[in-house]
Design an enzyme around this catalytic site. Structure first.
Site, PDB file in Angstrom:
ATOM      1  CB  SER A 149      -5.439  -9.237   7.242  1.00  0.00           C
ATOM      2  OG  SER A 149      -6.740  -9.367   7.780  1.00  0.00           O
ATOM      3  CE1 TYR A 162      -7.763  -7.429   2.499  1.00  0.00           C
ATOM      4  CE2 TYR A 162      -8.548  -8.844   4.270  1.00  0.00           C
ATOM      5  CZ  TYR A 162      -7.880  -7.711   3.845  1.00  0.00           C
ATOM      6  OH  TYR A 162      -7.323  -6.855   4.771  1.00  0.00           O
TER       7      TYR A 162
HETATM    8  P1  NDP Z   1      -8.067   2.294   4.306  1.00  0.00           P
HETATM    9  O1  NDP Z   1      -9.013   1.990   3.210  1.00  0.00           O
HETATM   10  O2  NDP Z   1      -8.381   3.381   5.264  1.00  0.00           O
HETATM   11  O3  NDP Z   1      -6.609   2.609   3.705  1.00  0.00           O
HETATM   12  C1  NDP Z   1      -6.121   1.998   2.552  1.00  0.00           C
HETATM   13  C2  NDP Z   1      -4.991   2.850   2.003  1.00  0.00           C
HETATM   14  O4  NDP Z   1      -4.428   2.220   0.845  1.00  0.00           O
HETATM   15  C3  NDP Z   1      -5.442   4.237   1.579  1.00  0.00           C
HETATM   16  O5  NDP Z   1      -4.524   5.189   2.058  1.00  0.00           O
HETATM   17  C4  NDP Z   1      -5.390   4.180   0.061  1.00  0.00           C
HETATM   18  O6  NDP Z   1      -5.075   5.466  -0.461  1.00  0.00           O
HETATM   19  C5  NDP Z   1      -4.239   3.198  -0.148  1.00  0.00           C
HETATM   20  N1  NDP Z   1      -4.256   2.632  -1.479  1.00  0.00           N
HETATM   21  C6  NDP Z   1      -5.229   1.877  -2.040  1.00  0.00           C
HETATM   22  N2  NDP Z   1      -4.927   1.604  -3.312  1.00  0.00           N
HETATM   23  C7  NDP Z   1      -3.727   2.183  -3.560  1.00  0.00           C
HETATM   24  C8  NDP Z   1      -2.902   2.267  -4.709  1.00  0.00           C
HETATM   25  N3  NDP Z   1      -3.242   1.688  -5.872  1.00  0.00           N
HETATM   26  N4  NDP Z   1      -1.743   2.970  -4.633  1.00  0.00           N
HETATM   27  C9  NDP Z   1      -1.399   3.582  -3.463  1.00  0.00           C
HETATM   28  N5  NDP Z   1      -2.142   3.530  -2.352  1.00  0.00           N
HETATM   29  C10 NDP Z   1      -3.294   2.848  -2.405  1.00  0.00           C
HETATM   30  O7  NDP Z   1      -7.853   0.915   5.074  1.00  0.00           O
HETATM   31  P2  NDP Z   1      -6.933   0.459   6.305  1.00  0.00           P
HETATM   32  O8  NDP Z   1      -6.184   1.582   6.878  1.00  0.00           O
HETATM   33  O9  NDP Z   1      -7.802  -0.368   7.161  1.00  0.00           O
HETATM   34  O10 NDP Z   1      -5.965  -0.542   5.543  1.00  0.00           O
HETATM   35  C11 NDP Z   1      -4.554  -0.523   5.653  1.00  0.00           C
HETATM   36  C12 NDP Z   1      -4.046  -1.959   5.577  1.00  0.00           C
HETATM   37  O11 NDP Z   1      -4.484  -2.685   6.722  1.00  0.00           O
HETATM   38  C13 NDP Z   1      -4.535  -2.754   4.358  1.00  0.00           C
HETATM   39  O12 NDP Z   1      -3.464  -3.509   3.835  1.00  0.00           O
HETATM   40  C14 NDP Z   1      -5.599  -3.671   4.945  1.00  0.00           C
HETATM   41  O13 NDP Z   1      -5.749  -4.841   4.185  1.00  0.00           O
HETATM   42  C15 NDP Z   1      -5.006  -3.928   6.313  1.00  0.00           C
HETATM   43  N6  NDP Z   1      -5.954  -4.400   7.320  1.00  0.00           N
HETATM   44  C16 NDP Z   1      -7.014  -3.634   7.703  1.00  0.00           C
HETATM   45  C17 NDP Z   1      -7.922  -4.114   8.633  1.00  0.00           C
HETATM   46  C18 NDP Z   1      -9.147  -3.355   9.035  1.00  0.00           C
HETATM   47  O14 NDP Z   1     -10.024  -3.938   9.706  1.00  0.00           O
HETATM   48  N7  NDP Z   1      -9.280  -2.076   8.684  1.00  0.00           N
HETATM   49  C19 NDP Z   1      -7.738  -5.427   9.270  1.00  0.00           C
HETATM   50  C20 NDP Z   1      -6.576  -6.130   8.816  1.00  0.00           C
HETATM   51  C21 NDP Z   1      -5.727  -5.626   7.879  1.00  0.00           C
HETATM   52  P3  NDP Z   1      -5.614   6.116  -1.822  1.00  0.00           P
HETATM   53  O15 NDP Z   1      -7.018   5.661  -2.020  1.00  0.00           O
HETATM   54  O16 NDP Z   1      -5.484   7.595  -1.563  1.00  0.00           O
HETATM   55  O17 NDP Z   1      -4.659   5.640  -2.870  1.00  0.00           O
END
Ligand code: NDP
Length: 253
Positions: A149, A162
């Site tokens: 990030s 975070y």
């Molecule tokens: P979302 O919340 O849309 O996606 C997060 C994903 O992680 C979901 O598919 C969720 O699926 C999965 N997840 C969470 N916990 C678990 C677990 N225990 N086991 C398996 N899967 C898990 O967020 P983003 O798409 O934004 O995030 C994706 C990445 O990008 C993250 O690492 C985030 O930190 C990073 N990021 C995002 C930014 C933003 O502004 N959105 C900026 C910078 C970085 P489920 O709940 O079905 O398990």
């Protein structure tokens, strides 16, 4: 677009929403068979059906990656289904914001479990297969992309733990890169700024209201923008490795 990933197998964690969902679709468009990992099976099944309806190949692997045995089993299932693994996208993540003083320590533990432990477990389980793909696979190269990030480069009040998880991802990625790059496993870190996904929705109402009030990012990135960056990283010629990519919205300073 030419299918640069034909014959390869990719595994995307956190594929049930946001960046992971968009990335699975993009890699399938490029010809990869894509295994999609997350906890919400209904979302994964829908994604697989949509990728396959568009002519791609996908496979749902419901798993909680914070549980090491489930992470190991997820990789084993992908090997059973496709026989190989060329690309790992460590994308699953959780962002729970708030003060450090008086914090809910369980929220810290949940973030560390997903953002760090889950990434470590998946990497550990996948590495033998990625090393094999780099040696004997169709491209003679394999890829790990770790989604860090902007918060892995810069710290702010309210983002403390975070920040810690994402700074940690950056350090781990660079150490692993130095260890395996000459074996042609490329290891890169991608640091997005604000992306329009569900990420913020897991916070309590106080934090959500604070973020809404301070929102100075009128036009965040869309998940497909990050999927494009990931696709760029994993489709370079074998000689070329993007070790770090910082992808920001133009409206975010
Ligand atoms: P979302 O919340 O849309 O996606 C997060 C994903 O992680 C979901 O598919 C969720 O699926 C999965 N997840 C969470 N916990 C678990 C677990 N225990 N086991 C398996 N899967 C898990 O967020 P983003 O798409 O934004 O995030 C994706 C990445 O990008 C993250 O690492 C985030 O930190 C990073 N990021 C995002 C930014 C933003 O502004 N959105 C900026 C910078 C970085 P489920 O709940 O079905 O398990």
């Amino acid at each position: 677009m030419t299918a640069k990933l034909s014959g390869t197998v990719a595994l995307v964690t956190g594929a049930s929403s946001g960046i992971g969902d968009a990335t699975a679709r993009r890699l399938a468009e490029q010809g990869a068979s894509v295994a999609v990992v997350a906890r919400r099976k209904d979302r994964l099944d829908k994604l697989v059906a949509e990728i396959e309806a568009a002519g791609g190949t996908a496979y749902a692997v419901p798993a909680d990656i914070t549980d090491r045995s489930q992470a190991d089993q997820a990789v084993a299932e992908v090997i059973d289904r496709f026989g190989r693994l060329d690309i790992l996208i460590n994308n699953a993540g959780l962002m729970l914001l708030g003060r450090i003083v008086g914090a809910d320590v369980q929220e810290w533990e949940r973030m560390i479990s997903v953002n760090q432990n889950g990434l470590l477990y998946m990497t550990n389980a996948a590495l033998p297969h990625l090393l094999a793909a780099a040696k004997d696979g169709p491209r003679k190269v394999a890829d790990i992309v770790n989604i860090s990030s902007h918060a892995g480069r810069q710290a702010w009040a309210n983002f403390g733990v975070y920040n810690m998880t994402k700074f940690g991802v950056n350090g781990f990625t660079e150490a692993l890169r130095q260890e395996v790059t000459k074996k042609h496993v490329r290891v890169g870190v991608l640091e997005p700024g604000a992306v329009d996904t569900e990420l913020v929705s897991h916070n309590n109402d106080t934090i959500k209201n604070e973020l809404a009030a301070s929102d100075a990012i009128p036009e965040p990135l869309q998940p497909g923008d990050i999927a494009d960056s990931i696709a760029l990283m994993v489709t370079r010629p074998r000689r070329s490795s993007i070790a770090e990519l910082w992808a920001m919205p133009t409206s975010q300073a």
